[in-house]
Design an enzyme around this catalytic site. Sequence first.
Site, PDB file in Angstrom:
ATOM      1  CG  LEU A  69       5.774  -5.918   0.152  1.00 12.30           C
ATOM      2  CD1 LEU A  69       6.615  -4.641   0.246  1.00 12.30           C
ATOM      3  CD2 LEU A  69       6.660  -7.138   0.209  1.00 12.30           C
ATOM      4  CB  ALA A  70       1.031  -2.511  -2.158  1.00 16.87           C
ATOM      5  CG  HIS A  71       4.025  -7.615  -3.958  1.00 19.56           C
ATOM      6  ND1 HIS A  71       3.565  -7.688  -2.657  1.00 19.56           N
ATOM      7  CD2 HIS A  71       4.055  -8.888  -4.418  1.00 19.56           C
ATOM      8  CE1 HIS A  71       3.349  -8.960  -2.346  1.00 19.56           C
ATOM      9  NE2 HIS A  71       3.625  -9.703  -3.391  1.00 19.56           N
ATOM     10  CB  SER A  72       1.334  -6.913  -9.096  1.00 19.88           C
ATOM     11  OG  SER A  72       0.655  -7.870  -9.882  1.00 19.88           O
TER      12      SER A  72
END
Length: 158
Positions: A69-72
């Site tokens: 789950l790519a996020h920032s």
Amino acid sequence: MPDKLSLLGLLPEQSVLVNASARDWRTAIRLAGEGLILGGAATAAYSDEMIATVEQLGPYIVIAPGLALAHSRPSPAVRRTGLSWVSLQEPVHFGHRDNDPVRLVVGLAATDHNQHTAALGSLAQLLGAPERMEELLTAPDAATVRHLIGNFDPEVPS
């Protein structure tokens, strides 16, 4: 703000990429970022922020076997809450001891913590069943991915 968000509402067809090729985890995250850009959820700077998060905190974004789950954090690079979907032709390693290699990268851009949490809850429900995950991973195109999500999505009226 509702506890759940419509996954289909967050994931326009142009944000879905199936059978993609990525040479490493950074490329996979950039593909997820590209989907967020195409869907109007984020700017190019958000891809850099997602990569920097993994560089600083490690591969904690690999939240289940085969799933990242790519996020920032919410930032000016986020235009609206949205998702992107990248299924990979060949799995890539993120460096996670238990959950590598990754076959699916879901990008998440959220305008605030509540939206972030709501989107995570909906995604967890969607991807919680291994057979549903496999069906989504082997979907041949973006329309099929969205159709399968629509069949599941509790926030979309029947």
